[in-house]
Design a protein around this motif. Structure first.
Motif, mmCIF file in Angstrom:
data_model
loop_
_atom_site.group_PDB
_atom_site.id
_atom_site.type_symbol
_atom_site.label_atom_id
_atom_site.label_comp_id
_atom_site.label_asym_id
_atom_site.label_seq_id
_atom_site.Cartn_x
_atom_site.Cartn_y
_atom_site.Cartn_z
ATOM 1 N N MET A 181 66.133 6.203 103.796
ATOM 2 C CA MET A 181 66.525 6.421 102.408
ATOM 3 C C MET A 181 65.330 6.056 101.535
ATOM 4 O O MET A 181 64.899 4.898 101.506
ATOM 5 N N PRO A 209 64.086 6.196 97.745
ATOM 6 C CA PRO A 209 64.477 6.470 96.356
ATOM 7 C C PRO A 209 63.326 6.604 95.382
ATOM 8 O O PRO A 209 63.557 6.718 94.181
ATOM 9 N N PHE A 251 72.752 7.228 96.296
ATOM 10 C CA PHE A 251 72.447 7.064 97.725
ATOM 11 C C PHE A 251 73.496 6.151 98.368
ATOM 12 O O PHE A 251 73.981 6.420 99.473
ATOM 13 N N LEU A 255 66.959 10.938 103.368
ATOM 14 C CA LEU A 255 67.347 11.312 102.008
ATOM 15 C C LEU A 255 66.263 10.745 101.110
ATOM 16 O O LEU A 255 66.037 9.526 101.105
ATOM 17 N N CYS A 304 72.744 16.508 92.204
ATOM 18 C CA CYS A 304 72.412 15.222 92.826
ATOM 19 C C CYS A 304 73.593 14.280 92.615
ATOM 20 O O CYS A 304 73.591 13.438 91.709
ATOM 21 N N LEU A 358 75.169 14.991 98.443
ATOM 22 C CA LEU A 358 74.187 14.280 99.260
ATOM 23 C C LEU A 358 74.764 13.971 100.638
ATOM 24 O O LEU A 358 74.096 14.162 101.660
#
Length: 398
Positions: free
Chosen positions: A203, A205, A219, A278, A338, A343
């Motif tokens: 993940m 960000p 997330f 992601l 988003c 997601l």
């Protein structure tokens, strides 16, 4: 260019980086310049921890420049203007052999413009050509009026600037010099006590405060939606020093086991251990492509900022992989798309559908070649070009 190519006094390179990706570029550039000159080169300017490790003493903390978006920038504008003037004054005082702005045009271009007006003889180079093929094509003429040389990371970029009279050299993308694709997944699992049956998702960000603040809640919510069908998930969150504390606080209550890691070695080992990622849009998307890690790209900006940008953007995709392939290989979930359910659905598809994973892995194979992967590292091409600018602009000894 050999060490003997730069004669006389040791050349002084004033480098300006404004965010972590630029810091990485600058550090590789510095290392290459030292190799090419046998260490006979000095560095001044602004940079982060990677450039500091290569020997730069930063004029002020680079983190002050890590800003993005009109409304994100406004509260910091007075300090930003003060730092611009401070940097220009230091350059004029020191009169380095060349000033190299590394991306971060909101800061570096303003500095270069003021230096050009104050001391026209100081050579100015910009590293990472602006994406005039994507938006604001008039920037090519603007850069031609300021800079002496431009370094492009994509092979199709130089003609956009050369037609405006600006020398532009394709050097390749420095991301190919990292260890993306060379990580040790087994060692990462052993180091962090992750069982073979547990499934890792990376993940990412982003490296800006605004990015992590906007993306991390979504997330987290996406992982919450995935947990019932994927109880064996482990989330790994690579981060950088500028946002580490903010990220650590945000992931403290995530619904799955979550590891926060720092440093390139940990990041690339995590990529090797993970099954999917992601990630915020940015340079890391290229690293994920080179690592052959199937990815979902996510991003959100202030809606007013986006409304203004949409008038200028001329491309269909934000991810460079998709742009180069001219198709949506890597899912992009932007702005209103988003959101946690989207997601989770896209990330779940990559985890559960081997064909979807393989399609993305196969599709990025061409990208490495486009990014300049080859015998000569991009940082060496960049350093060689910059040192040649120094030689060409220095007065001939008699």
């Amino acid at each position: 260019m050999s060490a003997a190519s730069v004669d006389g006094d040791v050349p002084i390179l004033f480098l300006i980086a404004g965010e972590p990706s630029g810091d990485a570029l600058g550090a590789r550039l510095m290392a290459a310049a030292k190799r090419l000159t046998g260490g006979k080169v000095r560095f001044l300017g602004i940079g982060g921890e990677k450039m500091t490790a290569e020997g730069l003493v930063s004029l002020f903390p680079m983190g002050e420049l890590t800003l993005f978006g009109i409304f994100e920038l406004l509260p910091h504008l007075p300090n930003l203007l003060r730092r611009i003037d401070q940097t220009v004054a230091e350059i004029v005082r020191l009169r380095p052999d060349v000033v190299v702005g590394i991306d971060s045009p909101g800061f570096t271009v303003r500095v270069a413009k003021k230096v050009r007006a104050a001391e026209p003889a100081i050579p100015l180079v910009h590293y990472v050509a602006p994406t005039v093929w994507a938006w604001k094509p008039k920037r090519a003429a603007k850069y031609a009026a300021i800079y002496d040389h431009l370094l492009a990371v994509l092979p199709f970029e130089p003609p956009y600037f050369e037609k405006e009279g600006l020398a532009c050299t394709f050097v390749g993308h420095s991301v190919v010099e990292g260890r993306a694709g060379k990580g040790d997944g087994a060692a990462f699992r052993e180091r962090h006590g992750i069982a073979p049956t547990e499934r890792i998702v990376a993940m990412l960000p982003g490296s800006r405060k605004g990015e992590v603040s906007r993306l991390l809640p979504d997330f987290r919510a996406a992982l919450d939606l995935l947990r019932p069908s994927h109880p064996d998930l482990v989330a790994v969150v690579p981060t950088v020093a500028t946002v580490r504390d903010r990220v650590a606080a945000a992931i403290a209550d995530w619904p799955v086991r979550t590891l926060l890691v720092e440093g390139d070695a940990e990041k690339y080992d995590a990529f090797a251990a993970a099954e999917a990622a992601l990630a915020a849009s940015g340079t890391v998307a290229l690293e994920l492509a080179l690592a052959r890690l199937p990815t979902v790209i996510a991003y959100r900006l202030n809606p007013i900022t986006v409304a203004l940008y949409r008038r200028l953007i001329r491309v269909k995709y934000v991810n460079l992989v998709n742009l180069m392939l001219d198709r949506m290989l890597v899912p992009e979930l932007l702005q209103q798309d988003c959101r946690p359910d989207r997601l989770a659905a896209e990330l779940g598809r990559l985890l559960d559908d081997p064909a979807a994973r393989q399609t993305q892995i196969d599709g990025v194979a061409e990208v490495a070649r486009w990014l300049g992967q080859g015998d000569t590292p991009p940082s060496e091409r960049a350093a060689r070009t910059i040192l040649n600018v120094v030689v060409q602009r220095r007065p001939v000894s008699t």
